[in-house]
Scaffold this motif. Structure first.
Motif, PDB file in Angstrom:
ATOM      1  N   ASN A  56     -16.673 -50.147 -48.228  1.00  0.00           N
ATOM      2  CA  ASN A  56     -16.475 -51.448 -47.570  1.00  0.00           C
ATOM      3  C   ASN A  56     -15.048 -51.920 -47.803  1.00  0.00           C
ATOM      4  O   ASN A  56     -14.788 -52.753 -48.692  1.00  0.00           O
ATOM      5  N   PRO A  57     -14.094 -51.374 -47.049  1.00  0.00           N
ATOM      6  CA  PRO A  57     -12.670 -51.727 -47.245  1.00  0.00           C
ATOM      7  C   PRO A  57     -12.431 -53.229 -47.104  1.00  0.00           C
ATOM      8  O   PRO A  57     -13.078 -53.904 -46.295  1.00  0.00           O
ATOM      9  N   ALA A  58     -11.490 -53.715 -47.899  1.00  0.00           N
ATOM     10  CA  ALA A  58     -11.193 -55.151 -47.907  1.00  0.00           C
ATOM     11  C   ALA A  58      -9.694 -55.386 -47.889  1.00  0.00           C
ATOM     12  O   ALA A  58      -8.909 -54.559 -48.357  1.00  0.00           O
ATOM     13  N   ASP A  59      -9.305 -56.528 -47.331  1.00  0.00           N
ATOM     14  CA  ASP A  59      -7.918 -56.990 -47.375  1.00  0.00           C
ATOM     15  C   ASP A  59      -7.708 -58.035 -48.463  1.00  0.00           C
ATOM     16  O   ASP A  59      -6.597 -58.215 -48.957  1.00  0.00           O
ATOM     17  N   ILE A  60      -8.796 -58.749 -48.788  1.00  0.00           N
ATOM     18  CA  ILE A  60      -8.748 -59.823 -49.782  1.00  0.00           C
ATOM     19  C   ILE A  60      -9.975 -59.685 -50.682  1.00  0.00           C
ATOM     20  O   ILE A  60     -11.082 -59.428 -50.184  1.00  0.00           O
ATOM     21  N   MET A  95      -3.277 -55.438 -50.954  1.00  0.00           N
ATOM     22  CA  MET A  95      -4.444 -56.263 -51.279  1.00  0.00           C
ATOM     23  C   MET A  95      -4.028 -57.651 -51.764  1.00  0.00           C
ATOM     24  O   MET A  95      -3.125 -57.796 -52.594  1.00  0.00           O
ATOM     25  N   ARG A  96      -4.692 -58.663 -51.241  1.00  0.00           N
ATOM     26  CA  ARG A  96      -4.551 -60.035 -51.735  1.00  0.00           C
ATOM     27  C   ARG A  96      -5.711 -60.289 -52.690  1.00  0.00           C
ATOM     28  O   ARG A  96      -6.867 -60.017 -52.340  1.00  0.00           O
ATOM     29  N   ILE A  97      -5.406 -60.814 -53.876  1.00  0.00           N
ATOM     30  CA  ILE A  97      -6.403 -60.916 -54.924  1.00  0.00           C
ATOM     31  C   ILE A  97      -6.471 -62.355 -55.433  1.00  0.00           C
ATOM     32  O   ILE A  97      -5.452 -62.938 -55.804  1.00  0.00           O
ATOM     33  N   ILE A  98      -7.670 -62.913 -55.446  1.00  0.00           N
ATOM     34  CA  ILE A  98      -7.895 -64.272 -55.924  1.00  0.00           C
ATOM     35  C   ILE A  98      -8.789 -64.172 -57.156  1.00  0.00           C
ATOM     36  O   ILE A  98      -9.938 -63.733 -57.070  1.00  0.00           O
ATOM     37  N   SER A 146       1.399 -57.272 -53.229  1.00  0.00           N
ATOM     38  CA  SER A 146      -0.024 -57.537 -53.476  1.00  0.00           C
ATOM     39  C   SER A 146      -0.159 -58.730 -54.417  1.00  0.00           C
ATOM     40  O   SER A 146      -0.397 -58.581 -55.611  1.00  0.00           O
ATOM     41  N   PRO A 147      -0.005 -59.925 -53.858  1.00  0.00           N
ATOM     42  CA  PRO A 147      -0.015 -61.126 -54.719  1.00  0.00           C
ATOM     43  C   PRO A 147      -1.390 -61.435 -55.289  1.00  0.00           C
ATOM     44  O   PRO A 147      -2.424 -61.093 -54.707  1.00  0.00           O
ATOM     45  N   ILE A 148      -1.355 -62.084 -56.452  1.00  0.00           N
ATOM     46  CA  ILE A 148      -2.571 -62.573 -57.100  1.00  0.00           C
ATOM     47  C   ILE A 148      -2.450 -64.079 -57.260  1.00  0.00           C
ATOM     48  O   ILE A 148      -1.401 -64.583 -57.667  1.00  0.00           O
ATOM     49  N   TRP A 149      -3.524 -64.778 -56.950  1.00  0.00           N
ATOM     50  CA  TRP A 149      -3.581 -66.221 -57.161  1.00  0.00           C
ATOM     51  C   TRP A 149      -4.739 -66.558 -58.091  1.00  0.00           C
ATOM     52  O   TRP A 149      -5.781 -65.905 -58.057  1.00  0.00           O
ATOM     53  N   VAL A 150      -4.538 -67.571 -58.906  1.00  0.00           N
ATOM     54  CA  VAL A 150      -5.576 -68.041 -59.826  1.00  0.00           C
ATOM     55  C   VAL A 150      -6.238 -69.286 -59.238  1.00  0.00           C
ATOM     56  O   VAL A 150      -5.555 -70.202 -58.770  1.00  0.00           O
ATOM     57  N   ALA A 196      -7.530 -71.175 -51.199  1.00  0.00           N
ATOM     58  CA  ALA A 196      -6.861 -69.952 -51.637  1.00  0.00           C
ATOM     59  C   ALA A 196      -7.090 -68.817 -50.647  1.00  0.00           C
ATOM     60  O   ALA A 196      -6.184 -68.019 -50.364  1.00  0.00           O
ATOM     61  N   LEU A 197      -8.290 -68.754 -50.090  1.00  0.00           N
ATOM     62  CA  LEU A 197      -8.588 -67.730 -49.085  1.00  0.00           C
ATOM     63  C   LEU A 197      -7.776 -67.951 -47.817  1.00  0.00           C
ATOM     64  O   LEU A 197      -7.243 -66.997 -47.231  1.00  0.00           O
TER      65      LEU A 197
END
Length: 203
Positions: free
Chosen positions: A73-77, A115-118, A151-155, A188-189
Motif C-alpha cells: 500500500n504505497p504512500a506519499d504521507i 515521503m512526508r512524515i507527520i 522528505s520533511p518531518i513535522w511534529v 499538518a496533513l
C-alpha cells in the motif's frame, strides 16, 4: 497512511479527518492493509490504515513489517502515532523508542525518497504518563535530527490539551479525544499535501 497501534486502529479521528477532506474538497486516498473502525457516528469514511492493536515500534522494526506494508500500500504521507505500547507493555526506554522510530523513517524513505512524515507526540497514558512525557519531550530534537528537505518531518503535539475526559478507558480516545486528534493532525496533513502538489489535491 495512518500508522500506529490500537489508537489508530480504533480511532474515529480518522473518520473526522476524512469528513473534513470531503467538506473542503480534497481528493485523498487513505491507504493501508487494515480496515477496522468503530461506528464513528455512522460516518461513511475511507477505513484503510495501518493501525495494529498492541504493536510496538521496536517490534515493527525487528520484524521488518513496515517494508511489506508500504510495498502493498504505497504512500506519499504517513501519520505516525507510536510509542504507547512500547512504554506500557514493553517498558522500553525513550532512546530505544526514538531509535525504532528512526528506523521506520529510514524505511519510509527507502520506499519513497520524497515521503512526508507527520510524527505525533503521543496522547496521555495516565498509568505511565511520566514516561510518555519523556518520550514526547525527546521527539522534537529527534525529529530535527532526521529532518530533510526532500522528505520533511513535522511534529504534531497530541498530548497538550488532552484531558482524562478525552480518554474512554485510560488508553484510547473518547469521541472528544478523537475530535482533538483530528483537529491537530488535519492542518499538518493539508500542509504536507501542499508541499507535494503546490495547492494540494483539492479538486
Amino acid at each position: 497512511m495512518p500508522l500506529g497501534d490500537s489508537i489508530t486502529d480504533y480511532g474515529c479521528w480518522r473518520a473526522w479527518i476524512w469528513e473534513r477532506f470531503q467538506k473542503e474538497g480534497y481528493n485523498v486516498d487513505l491507504v493501508g492493509g487494515e480496515r477496522a473502525g468503530e461506528n464513528c457516528n455512522s460516518l461513511n469514511f475511507d477505513r484503510d490504515h495501518e493501525g495494529h492493536p498492541g504493536f510496538m515500534a521496536v517490534d515493527i522494526v525487528a520484524k521488518n513489517q513496515l517494508v511489506d506494508w508500504l510495498k502493498k500500500n504505497p504512500a506519499d504521507i504517513v501519520t505516525m502515532h507510536l510509542g504507547t505500547n512500547d512504554i506500557f507493555r514493553g517498558n522500553r526506554k525513550t532512546a530505544e523508542i526514538t531509535a525504532a522510530l528512526g528506523k521506520l523513517v529510514d524505511q519510509m524513505r527507502d520506499h519513497n525518497p520524497g515521503m512526508r512524515i507527520i510524527v505525533a507526540q503521543i496522547i496521555p497514558l495516565p498509568a505511565v504518563d511520566k514516561q510518555v512525557q519523556e518520550l514526547n519531550q525527546a521527539i522534537p530534537a529527534w525529529t530535527a535530527s532526521k529532518n530533510s528537505t526532500a522528505s520533511p518531518i513535522w511534529v504534531v503535539d497530541q498530548w497538550t490539551g488532552f484531558t482524562s475526559a478525552d480518554l474512554k478507558d485510560g488508553i484510547h480516545p473518547s469521541e472528544s479525544g478523537d475530535v482533538k486528534m483530528a483537529n491537530k493532525f488535519y492542518p499538518a496533513l493539508i500542509h504536507a499535501m501542499e508541499t507535494i502538489g503546490g495547492n494540494g489535491t483539492r479538486g
